[in-house]
Design a protein around this motif. Structure first.
Motif, PDB file in Angstrom:
ATOM      1  N   GLY A 303       0.802  -1.277  -0.037  1.00 15.17           N
ATOM      2  CA  GLY A 303      -0.068  -0.150  -0.123  1.00 15.17           C
ATOM      3  C   GLY A 303       0.833   1.176  -0.016  1.00 15.17           C
ATOM      4  N   ASP A 304       0.221   2.217   0.457  1.00 13.75           N
ATOM      5  CA  ASP A 304       1.009   3.543   0.403  1.00 13.75           C
ATOM      6  C   ASP A 304       1.645   3.931   1.695  1.00 13.75           C
ATOM      7  OD1 ASP A 304      -1.131   4.443   2.036  1.00 13.75           O
ATOM      8  OD2 ASP A 304      -1.941   5.499   0.437  1.00 13.75           O
ATOM      9  N   LEU A 305       1.316   3.381   2.925  1.00  9.84           N
ATOM     10  CA  LEU A 305       2.096   3.467   4.103  1.00  9.84           C
ATOM     11  C   LEU A 305       1.820   4.899   4.807  1.00  9.84           C
ATOM     12  CD1 LEU A 305       5.641   1.539   3.967  1.00  9.84           C
ATOM     13  CD2 LEU A 305       3.337   0.776   4.824  1.00  9.84           C
ATOM     14  N   ILE A 306       0.910   5.327   4.415  1.00  4.02           N
ATOM     15  CA  ILE A 306       0.431   6.957   5.002  1.00  4.02           C
ATOM     16  C   ILE A 306      -0.285   6.416   6.154  1.00  4.02           C
ATOM     17  CG2 ILE A 306      -1.001   8.981   4.616  1.00  4.02           C
ATOM     18  CD1 ILE A 306      -0.603   8.752   1.437  1.00  4.02           C
ATOM     19  N   PRO A 307      -0.213   6.969   7.255  1.00  2.80           N
ATOM     20  CA  PRO A 307      -0.733   6.697   8.647  1.00  2.80           C
ATOM     21  C   PRO A 307      -2.122   7.194   8.592  1.00  2.80           C
ATOM     22  CG  PRO A 307       0.869   8.428   8.809  1.00  2.80           C
ATOM     23  CD  PRO A 307       0.844   7.873   7.756  1.00  2.80           C
ATOM     24  N   GLU A 308      -3.108   6.695   9.360  1.00  2.00           N
ATOM     25  CA  GLU A 308      -4.497   7.257   9.118  1.00  2.00           C
ATOM     26  C   GLU A 308      -4.545   8.577  10.095  1.00  2.00           C
ATOM     27  OE1 GLU A 308      -7.227   4.249  11.032  1.00  2.00           O
ATOM     28  OE2 GLU A 308      -6.711   2.604   9.505  1.00  2.00           O
ATOM     29  N   THR A 309      -3.715   8.884  10.884  1.00  7.19           N
ATOM     30  CA  THR A 309      -3.909  10.031  11.668  1.00  7.19           C
ATOM     31  C   THR A 309      -2.459  10.626  11.540  1.00  7.19           C
ATOM     32  OG1 THR A 309      -3.291   8.685  13.683  1.00  7.19           O
ATOM     33  CG2 THR A 309      -5.848   9.464  13.293  1.00  7.19           C
ATOM     34  N   PRO A 310      -1.899  11.075  10.604  1.00  7.94           N
ATOM     35  CA  PRO A 310      -0.494  11.720  10.470  1.00  7.94           C
ATOM     36  C   PRO A 310      -0.376  12.775  11.247  1.00  7.94           C
ATOM     37  CG  PRO A 310      -2.049  12.556   8.598  1.00  7.94           C
ATOM     38  CD  PRO A 310      -2.635  11.574   9.356  1.00  7.94           C
ATOM     39  N   GLY A 311       0.894  13.143  11.910  1.00  3.31           N
ATOM     40  CA  GLY A 311       1.244  14.227  12.761  1.00  3.31           C
ATOM     41  C   GLY A 311       1.244  13.705  14.261  1.00  3.31           C
ATOM     42  N   ARG A 312       0.767  12.227  14.341  1.00  3.88           N
ATOM     43  CA  ARG A 312       0.739  12.163  16.109  1.00  3.88           C
ATOM     44  C   ARG A 312       2.091  11.734  16.403  1.00  3.88           C
ATOM     45  NH1 ARG A 312      -4.024   7.680  17.279  1.00  3.88           N
ATOM     46  NH2 ARG A 312      -2.922   8.318  19.353  1.00  3.88           N
ATOM     47  N   PRO A 313       2.485  11.924  17.820  1.00  2.00           N
ATOM     48  CA  PRO A 313       4.009  11.535  18.341  1.00  2.00           C
ATOM     49  C   PRO A 313       4.256  10.167  17.772  1.00  2.00           C
ATOM     50  CG  PRO A 313       2.752  12.484  19.831  1.00  2.00           C
ATOM     51  CD  PRO A 313       1.536  12.345  18.580  1.00  2.00           C
ATOM     52  N   SER A 314       5.465   9.968  17.232  1.00  2.00           N
ATOM     53  CA  SER A 314       6.010   8.714  16.803  1.00  2.00           C
ATOM     54  C   SER A 314       7.697   8.685  16.796  1.00  2.00           C
ATOM     55  CB  SER A 314       5.473   8.437  15.370  1.00  2.00           C
ATOM     56  OG  SER A 314       5.819   9.389  14.380  1.00  2.00           O
ATOM     57  N   ASP A 315       8.095   7.643  16.465  1.00  2.00           N
ATOM     58  CA  ASP A 315       9.765   7.567  16.298  1.00  2.00           C
ATOM     59  C   ASP A 315      10.094   7.755  15.009  1.00  2.00           C
ATOM     60  OD1 ASP A 315       8.707   5.117  15.073  1.00  2.00           O
ATOM     61  OD2 ASP A 315       9.988   3.952  16.519  1.00  2.00           O
ATOM     62  N   LYS A 316       9.246   8.221  14.152  1.00  2.00           N
ATOM     63  CA  LYS A 316       9.657   8.410  12.555  1.00  2.00           C
ATOM     64  C   LYS A 316      10.781   9.475  12.712  1.00  2.00           C
ATOM     65  CE  LYS A 316       6.647   5.563  10.631  1.00  2.00           C
ATOM     66  NZ  LYS A 316       7.315   4.360   9.894  1.00  2.00           N
ATOM     67  N   LYS A 317      11.652   9.343  11.686  1.00  2.00           N
ATOM     68  CA  LYS A 317      13.002  10.063  11.505  1.00  2.00           C
ATOM     69  C   LYS A 317      12.338  11.338  10.863  1.00  2.00           C
ATOM     70  CE  LYS A 317      15.242   7.326  13.372  1.00  2.00           C
ATOM     71  NZ  LYS A 317      15.842   7.372  14.966  1.00  2.00           N
ATOM     72  N   PHE A 318      11.427  11.637   9.994  1.00  2.00           N
ATOM     73  CA  PHE A 318      11.200  12.714   9.078  1.00  2.00           C
ATOM     74  C   PHE A 318       9.713  12.653   8.509  1.00  2.00           C
ATOM     75  CE2 PHE A 318      13.716   9.842   6.735  1.00  2.00           C
ATOM     76  CZ  PHE A 318      12.843   9.653   5.486  1.00  2.00           C
ATOM     77  N   SER A 319       9.382  13.772   8.184  1.00  2.00           N
ATOM     78  CA  SER A 319       7.900  13.781   7.381  1.00  2.00           C
ATOM     79  C   SER A 319       8.462  13.661   6.010  1.00  2.00           C
ATOM     80  CB  SER A 319       7.008  14.624   7.674  1.00  2.00           C
ATOM     81  OG  SER A 319       7.825  16.038   7.414  1.00  2.00           O
ATOM     82  N   TYR A 320       7.441  12.859   5.134  1.00  2.00           N
ATOM     83  CA  TYR A 320       8.044  12.726   3.743  1.00  2.00           C
ATOM     84  C   TYR A 320       6.844  12.673   2.837  1.00  2.00           C
ATOM     85  CZ  TYR A 320       9.752   9.238   0.112  1.00  2.00           C
ATOM     86  OH  TYR A 320       9.893   8.675  -1.094  1.00  2.00           O
ATOM     87  N   VAL A 321       7.193  13.299   1.625  1.00  2.00           N
ATOM     88  CA  VAL A 321       6.110  13.224   0.507  1.00  2.00           C
ATOM     89  C   VAL A 321       6.805  12.873  -0.924  1.00  2.00           C
ATOM     90  CG1 VAL A 321       4.941  14.913  -1.097  1.00  2.00           C
ATOM     91  CG2 VAL A 321       4.962  15.297   1.413  1.00  2.00           C
ATOM     92  N   ARG A 322       6.408  11.870  -1.533  1.00  2.00           N
ATOM     93  CA  ARG A 322       6.870  11.571  -2.800  1.00  2.00           C
ATOM     94  C   ARG A 322       5.841  11.646  -3.830  1.00  2.00           C
ATOM     95  NH1 ARG A 322      11.321   9.838  -5.751  1.00  2.00           N
ATOM     96  NH2 ARG A 322      10.669   8.388  -7.212  1.00  2.00           N
ATOM     97  N   TYR A 323       6.296  12.448  -4.999  1.00  2.00           N
ATOM     98  CA  TYR A 323       5.568  12.648  -6.221  1.00  2.00           C
ATOM     99  C   TYR A 323       6.283  11.964  -7.349  1.00  2.00           C
ATOM    100  CZ  TYR A 323       3.742  16.891  -3.690  1.00  2.00           C
ATOM    101  OH  TYR A 323       3.341  17.646  -2.692  1.00  2.00           O
TER     102      TYR A 323
END
Length: 371
Positions: A303-323
């Motif tokens: 799938g696209d791995l986009i979280p259902e509620t983006p922006g919530r606290p997490s251990d992710k290293k960066f925010s990301y957009v792919r065109y």
């Protein structure tokens, strides 16, 4: 307007390789520039004002270096279209054992543009670069991938040795135009680029012949890892990465041609498959390390791995957009038939790529993807 977290966030712009398909990238960039100008109320804003680091491979290196120098997207578009014929000037037949196109056209184009205000050749350490810049190429002499940046903290960017004497092998001394030309030295299409570094001479070929034709992941690593001189903090509120591809397609075999591909056809098929699958793997890794805000599905399983509620606290290293633009097998065949091919050197595709890029950008590029 921007929140304090937006002000603190570092932003990386990453641009894939893809030959003339870079015009798709340019149209996406034009939409980004337009949205940011409207948002900030600054008609003269350039992307170097918004992104603190720009990474590029091959055609992405050309576009990215123009942007890092403070270029407007409209000017880059104009230069690409006007100089395309000169850049893709066919070599004499007796030189086709080396490359399909002459190196002089592309080299002259880059050499004329990347100069200091006084007319001297600009180097990687030049102040004409307004952002951190990352260019990817392959050192064919040593057999190593070369992601080269202008970060003054990088190991091989030190201007002086420990004894205080000048280091003549400092990467910042390398001519900027040559590094861009090396990153775009696509095998078969352009001859390799020879660069003198101190007392050594190295032969370079296209950065697409590395794992980093999509340079998003290596850009993140070079921005953050101390071994690369990286010093940026990680976290979705600290780091944002916008990645732009040139085309995505499945490399498949048409059984109507022959039951089994010839050896030559297998080589061509393998190269196309390598570029597609490696680029997709880089995209997938970025979606795992980072929090994906936008991007087409990787495949029907992931799938696209986009979280259902983006922006919530997490251990992710960066925010990301792919065109990126996916082309079906049927679409590729139709375009190739109408325009004489689907190759990265087919200049007849220019108007179509602009149209496709504009439609894609209007539909998909949003302001909240960029801040």
């Amino acid at each position: 307007m921007l929140t304090s977290s937006h002000h603190a966030r570092k932003r990386i712009l990453s641009l894939d390789g893809g030959g003339i398909f870079g015009l798709f990238t340019i149209e996406v960039l034009a939409r980004i520039e337009h949205l940011l100008r409207d948002h900030y109320g600054r008609p003269g804003l350039v992307l170097a004002d918004h992104f603190q680091m720009i990474a590029g491979t091959s055609t992405g290196a050309i576009v990215g270096t123009f942007l890092s120098c403070g270029g407007e997207v409209g000017e880059i578009r104009r230069l690409y279209i006007e100089k395309a014929t000169a850049m893709f000037r066919k070599a004499p037949l007796w030189q086709w054992h080396r490359a399909k196109f002459c190196q002089e056209g592309l080299a002259a184009f880059l050499k004329d543009y990347f100069r200091e205000a006084n007319g001297e050749i600009a180097t990687l350490g030049s102040e004409i670069l307004k952002t951190r810049l990352l260019l990817v190429m392959r050192n064919a002499t040593t057999g190593a991938s070369w992601p080269v940046s202008n970060n003054p903290k990088a190991k091989y960017n030190q201007r002086f040795k420990e004894d205080g004497s000048p280091d003549l092998e400092c990467n910042l001394l390398l001519p900027l135009w040559q590094l861009v030309r090396a990153s775009a030295a696509a095998p078969w299409y352009f001859p390799p680029e020879t660069i003198q570094l101190g007392s050594q001479r190295f032969l370079f070929i296209d950065g697409a012949v590395t794992p980093f034709n999509n340079p998003s992941q290596i850009a993140f690593l070079m921005a953050t890892l101390p071994c690369y001189g990286g010093d940026w903090e990680t976290g979705t509120d600290k780091l944002h990465l916008v990645s732009i591809g040139t085309r995505r397609l499945r490399t498949v075999w048409n059984p109507k041609r022959a039951a089994v591909p010839s050896r030559l056809a297998q080589v061509g098929m393998s190269l196309g498959a390598f570029l597609d699958t490696i680029g997709l793997q880089q995209d997938l890794t970025c979606r795992v390390l980072g929090e994906c805000r936008f991007g087409d599905a990787i495949d029907t399983e992931v799938g696209d791995l986009i979280p259902e509620t983006p922006g919530r606290p997490s251990d992710k290293k960066f925010s990301y957009v792919r065109y990126d633009r996916f082309y079906t097998t049927e679409e590729v065949a139709r375009i190739a038939k109408q325009h004489g091919g689907f190759g990265i050197d087919n200049l007849r595709l220019i108007p179509l790529l602009q149209e496709i890029g504009q439609l894609y950008a209007c539909k998909n590029v949003r302001l909240d993807h960029l801040l």
